[in-house]
Design a protein around this motif. Structure first.
Motif, mmCIF file in Angstrom:
data_model
loop_
_atom_site.group_PDB
_atom_site.id
_atom_site.type_symbol
_atom_site.label_atom_id
_atom_site.label_comp_id
_atom_site.label_asym_id
_atom_site.label_seq_id
_atom_site.Cartn_x
_atom_site.Cartn_y
_atom_site.Cartn_z
ATOM 1 N N GLU A 29 35.261 60.329 37.212
ATOM 2 C CA GLU A 29 34.702 61.376 38.076
ATOM 3 C C GLU A 29 34.601 60.911 39.519
ATOM 4 O O GLU A 29 34.595 61.717 40.441
ATOM 5 C CB GLU A 29 33.338 61.809 37.547
ATOM 6 N N ASN A 30 34.476 59.603 39.712
ATOM 7 C CA ASN A 30 34.371 59.085 41.079
ATOM 8 C C ASN A 30 34.783 57.611 41.087
ATOM 9 O O ASN A 30 35.003 57.014 40.029
ATOM 10 C CB ASN A 30 32.936 59.245 41.606
ATOM 11 N N GLU A 31 34.874 57.045 42.286
ATOM 12 C CA GLU A 31 35.361 55.665 42.407
ATOM 13 C C GLU A 31 34.376 54.643 41.823
ATOM 14 O O GLU A 31 34.780 53.579 41.378
ATOM 15 C CB GLU A 31 35.678 55.325 43.873
ATOM 16 N N GLU A 32 33.076 54.982 41.830
ATOM 17 C CA GLU A 32 32.095 54.038 41.255
ATOM 18 C C GLU A 32 32.383 53.839 39.769
ATOM 19 O O GLU A 32 32.338 52.735 39.248
ATOM 20 C CB GLU A 32 30.639 54.540 41.415
ATOM 21 N N GLN A 33 32.681 54.943 39.099
ATOM 22 C CA GLN A 33 32.993 54.847 37.669
ATOM 23 C C GLN A 33 34.236 53.989 37.441
ATOM 24 O O GLN A 33 34.295 53.177 36.538
ATOM 25 C CB GLN A 33 33.284 56.234 37.107
ATOM 26 N N ARG A 34 35.229 54.196 38.314
ATOM 27 C CA ARG A 34 36.460 53.433 38.164
ATOM 28 C C ARG A 34 36.176 51.931 38.350
ATOM 29 O O ARG A 34 36.643 51.092 37.593
ATOM 30 C CB ARG A 34 37.508 53.898 39.181
ATOM 31 N N GLU A 35 35.368 51.620 39.366
ATOM 32 C CA GLU A 35 35.040 50.215 39.622
ATOM 33 C C GLU A 35 34.305 49.607 38.418
ATOM 34 O O GLU A 35 34.499 48.436 38.086
ATOM 35 C CB GLU A 35 34.186 50.088 40.892
ATOM 36 N N ALA A 36 33.468 50.400 37.752
ATOM 37 C CA ALA A 36 32.737 49.880 36.579
ATOM 38 C C ALA A 36 33.722 49.552 35.451
ATOM 39 O O ALA A 36 33.581 48.533 34.765
ATOM 40 C CB ALA A 36 31.696 50.903 36.120
ATOM 41 N N VAL A 37 34.724 50.398 35.273
ATOM 42 C CA VAL A 37 35.741 50.131 34.243
ATOM 43 C C VAL A 37 36.521 48.859 34.604
ATOM 44 O O VAL A 37 36.771 47.997 33.761
ATOM 45 C CB VAL A 37 36.705 51.339 34.097
ATOM 46 N N PHE A 38 36.867 48.737 35.883
ATOM 47 C CA PHE A 38 37.603 47.538 36.323
ATOM 48 C C PHE A 38 36.774 46.277 36.077
ATOM 49 O O PHE A 38 37.310 45.231 35.700
ATOM 50 C CB PHE A 38 37.949 47.621 37.820
ATOM 51 N N ALA A 39 35.455 46.375 36.304
ATOM 52 C CA ALA A 39 34.596 45.197 36.120
ATOM 53 C C ALA A 39 34.575 44.796 34.641
ATOM 54 O O ALA A 39 34.611 43.605 34.305
ATOM 55 C CB ALA A 39 33.179 45.502 36.616
ATOM 56 N N GLU A 40 34.548 45.802 33.755
ATOM 57 C CA GLU A 40 34.576 45.509 32.316
ATOM 58 C C GLU A 40 35.894 44.803 31.957
ATOM 59 O O GLU A 40 35.917 43.802 31.234
ATOM 60 C CB GLU A 40 34.459 46.839 31.552
ATOM 61 N N MET A 41 36.986 45.310 32.520
ATOM 62 C CA MET A 41 38.301 44.705 32.257
ATOM 63 C C MET A 41 38.344 43.265 32.772
ATOM 64 O O MET A 41 38.792 42.348 32.066
ATOM 65 C CB MET A 41 39.378 45.545 32.960
ATOM 66 N N LEU A 42 37.818 43.072 33.973
ATOM 67 C CA LEU A 42 37.832 41.725 34.558
ATOM 68 C C LEU A 42 37.043 40.758 33.676
ATOM 69 O O LEU A 42 37.465 39.617 33.448
ATOM 70 C CB LEU A 42 37.248 41.758 35.981
ATOM 71 N N GLY A 43 35.908 41.229 33.146
ATOM 72 C CA GLY A 43 35.080 40.385 32.273
ATOM 73 C C GLY A 43 35.874 39.925 31.058
ATOM 74 O O GLY A 43 35.886 38.736 30.715
ATOM 75 N N ALA A 44 36.559 40.863 30.417
ATOM 76 C CA ALA A 44 37.318 40.520 29.204
ATOM 77 C C ALA A 44 38.427 39.517 29.526
ATOM 78 O O ALA A 44 38.648 38.548 28.794
ATOM 79 C CB ALA A 44 37.913 41.790 28.593
ATOM 80 N N PHE A 45 39.116 39.721 30.646
ATOM 81 C CA PHE A 45 40.234 38.837 30.968
ATOM 82 C C PHE A 45 39.772 37.491 31.535
ATOM 83 O O PHE A 45 40.482 36.491 31.406
ATOM 84 C CB PHE A 45 41.207 39.529 31.924
ATOM 85 N N THR A 46 38.597 37.474 32.175
ATOM 86 C CA THR A 46 38.104 36.196 32.710
ATOM 87 C C THR A 46 37.821 35.238 31.549
ATOM 88 O O THR A 46 38.051 34.030 31.653
ATOM 89 C CB THR A 46 36.852 36.426 33.579
ATOM 90 N N LYS A 47 37.343 35.814 30.446
ATOM 91 C CA LYS A 47 37.111 34.976 29.253
ATOM 92 C C LYS A 47 38.432 34.314 28.813
ATOM 93 O O LYS A 47 38.495 33.122 28.552
ATOM 94 C CB LYS A 47 36.595 35.874 28.113
ATOM 95 N N LEU A 48 39.490 35.111 28.772
ATOM 96 C CA LEU A 48 40.793 34.563 28.354
ATOM 97 C C LEU A 48 41.298 33.527 29.365
ATOM 98 O O LEU A 48 41.841 32.481 28.998
ATOM 99 C CB LEU A 48 41.827 35.684 28.203
ATOM 100 N N TRP A 49 41.114 33.835 30.653
ATOM 101 C CA TRP A 49 41.527 32.900 31.714
ATOM 102 C C TRP A 49 40.819 31.558 31.519
ATOM 103 O O TRP A 49 41.460 30.500 31.541
ATOM 104 C CB TRP A 49 41.179 33.512 33.084
ATOM 105 N N ASN A 50 39.495 31.610 31.318
ATOM 106 C CA ASN A 50 38.727 30.364 31.194
ATOM 107 C C ASN A 50 39.178 29.534 29.992
ATOM 108 O O ASN A 50 39.211 28.314 30.054
ATOM 109 C CB ASN A 50 37.225 30.661 31.098
ATOM 110 N N GLU A 51 39.555 30.232 28.907
ATOM 111 C CA GLU A 51 40.051 29.492 27.743
ATOM 112 C C GLU A 51 41.388 28.809 28.047
ATOM 113 O O GLU A 51 41.670 27.728 27.565
ATOM 114 C CB GLU A 51 40.310 30.454 26.573
ATOM 115 N N ARG A 52 42.214 29.505 28.873
ATOM 116 C CA ARG A 52 43.603 29.027 29.029
ATOM 117 C C ARG A 52 43.814 28.092 30.207
ATOM 118 O O ARG A 52 44.769 27.313 30.213
ATOM 119 C CB ARG A 52 44.547 30.232 29.142
ATOM 120 N N VAL A 53 42.912 28.162 31.196
ATOM 121 C CA VAL A 53 43.154 27.385 32.415
ATOM 122 C C VAL A 53 43.110 25.877 32.138
ATOM 123 O O VAL A 53 43.837 25.103 32.761
ATOM 124 C CB VAL A 53 42.182 27.816 33.549
ATOM 125 N N ASN A 54 42.305 25.475 31.172
ATOM 126 C CA ASN A 54 42.222 24.037 30.865
ATOM 127 C C ASN A 54 43.070 23.623 29.668
ATOM 128 O O ASN A 54 43.063 22.461 29.278
ATOM 129 C CB ASN A 54 40.759 23.647 30.619
#
Ligand code: HEM
Length: 416
Positions: A195-220
């Motif tokens: 409905e608005n950009e705030e909602q979109r940013e919230a979805v992006f933040a959820e996505m970033l959270g999920a992928f940051t977990k994978l990044w942290n596992e793989r970076v080392n």
């Protein structure tokens, strides 16, 4: 054959004064009524200025040759999100999402190189087996003599499971990928997905959270051939800011998702609209090879890419001024009779089927083009082994967007 164009659209396209013609209205794509607008632009003004639209003023480039000229002019036509990025819609500068499709050299070239190995021939050969297995599983699970939505059951399923593999993202959560992709490209509107950009940013933040977990596992861990490991270890990407990581995730998710999905749906629709071509295919399944690029041309899953001029630039006899927005309408260039023989016909055995603009051209030409073709090829091979016919039994519903040229609902029935 094209679907019949709504009379209102046909007369608007024919009678609107040229300087007021606006080919960016998302309704003309939702209504599958874009053809007469672009036919007129190609005929009367291959490079055309619209002063007023819901996306502000912009230039349209609608012919094949002039689109190629713009694609090759990356020194003066920028993709950088600082100037406005790659879609017609301007985003608030504070919500800028850096991603390499929306960067200029040298940063673009360095980051593109990091993910390029995902589509190296050796990796594609490895993926082939997995794609086939998934395609078979999806097709074997389809109902017979019953109406269902091909988009959801097949197009989305196959592309998200492929994408989950490329990211080495948990398969059981794969539908999150299509949700994030849909949210990334949705036009904000009341009652809409976003409905608005705030909602979109919230979805992006959820996505970033999920992928940051994978990044942290793989970076080392040791480098592996998945996109997250590649980004975490790549010299040009390992120090990305979280916002840049987010941007590149969106690029890879949308890039590999909507586009292939809509080509899978388009293929079924076009064969039903062109029964003689369907007969030809059944008689000679080897035609899948040339049919796949023809589907991608005919669908043109991304209707346009945008550039912004950083200096004055001449094209098609017009002068584009520094700061102007330039829209390269691939969907129109792919129907340009000066470049493609009988462009409004869907012909599965063309002599040069890959000479289309759907993957763009020049330094940003689609990284995933061979992978997209591979998915479609395997899917059609497996379809033809099982189903003599997939019948479209109701009207296709389309995406309300001037960017993603998509099909949201395609009712089909497989006679059993
Ligand atoms: C870039 C279309 C599938 C990843 C692009 C561009 C287009 C495009 C038009 C921009 C070209 C330009 O500006 O000149 C398509 C179509 C596809 C498809 C029609 C399917 C039929 C995929 C897949 C992936 C992918 C499967 C990855 C898994 C990318 C990436 C870029 C890109 C990363 C950015 C390239 C760059 O800026 O250098 N694609 N794409 N695409 N595509 Fe695709």
């Amino acid at each position: 054959m094209n679907a019949p164009v709504d009379l209102d659209h046909a007369s608007i396209a024919a009678t609107t004064p040229l300087d007021r013609l606006d080919p960016s209205n998302p309704a003309i794509f939702r209504d599958d009524a874009w053809q007469p607008y672009f036919a007129r632009l190609r005929r009367e003004a291959p490079v055309h200025y619209t002063a007023e639209s819901m996306f502000g003023p912009f230039w349209s480039v609608s012919t094949y040759k002039e689109i190629m000229q713009c694609e090759l002019a990356h020194k003066v036509l920028s993709s950088d999100s600082l100037h406005g990025g790659i879609t017609i819609r301007d985003r608030d500068k504070s919500l800028r999402l850096p991603m390499f499709i929306a960067m200029d050299p040298p940063q673009h070239d360095e980051q593109r190189k990091v993910v390029q190995p995902i589509v190296a021939p050796a990796n594609l050969a490895k993926l082939e087996h997995m794609i086939r297995e998934r395609a078979i599983r999806i097709l074997e699970g389809l109902p017979r003599n019953e109406t269902f939505n091909w988009v959801d059951r097949v197009s989305i399923e196959l592309t998200v499971s492929m994408l989950a593999t490329l990211f080495d993202f948990p398969q059981e959560e794969r539908r999150k990928l299509s949700h994030w992709s849909d949210c990334a490209t949705a036009l904000p509107m009341p009652g809409g997905l976003i409905e608005n950009e705030e909602q979109r940013e919230a979805v992006f933040a959820e996505m970033l959270g999920a992928f940051t977990k994978l990044w942290n596992e793989r970076v080392n861990a040791d480098p592996r051939p998945d996109l997250i490991s590649m980004l975490a270890h790549g010299e040009a990407t390992r120090n990305m800011t979280p916002r840049e990581f987010m941007g590149n995730l969106i690029l890879l998710i949308v890039g590999g998702n909507d586009t292939t999905r809509n080509s899978i749906s388009g293929g079924v629709l076009f064969l039903n609209e062109n029964p003689a071509e369907y007969d030809k295919l059944r008689a000679n399944p080897a035609l899948i090879e040339t049919m796949v690029p023809e589907i991608i041309r005919y669908q043109t899953p991304l209707a346009h890419m945008r550039r912004t001029a950083t200096a004055d630039f001449e094209v098609g006899g017009k002068t584009i001024r520094a700061g102007d927005k330039v829209i390269m309408w691939y969907i129109s260039g792919n129907r340009d009779e000066a470049a493609i023989d009988q462009p409004d016909r869907f012909i599965i055995d063309r002599a040069r089927p890959r000479g289309h603009l759907s993957f763009g051209f020049g330094i940003h030409r689609c990284v995933g083009n061979r992978l997209a073709e591979l998915q479609l090829k395997i899917l059609w091979e497996e379809i033809l082994k099982r189903f003599p016919r997939i019948e479209v039994v109701g009207p296709a519903e389309r995406t309300y967007s001037a960017f993603v040229h998509g099909i949201t609902n395609l009712p089909v029935r497989i006679p059993g």
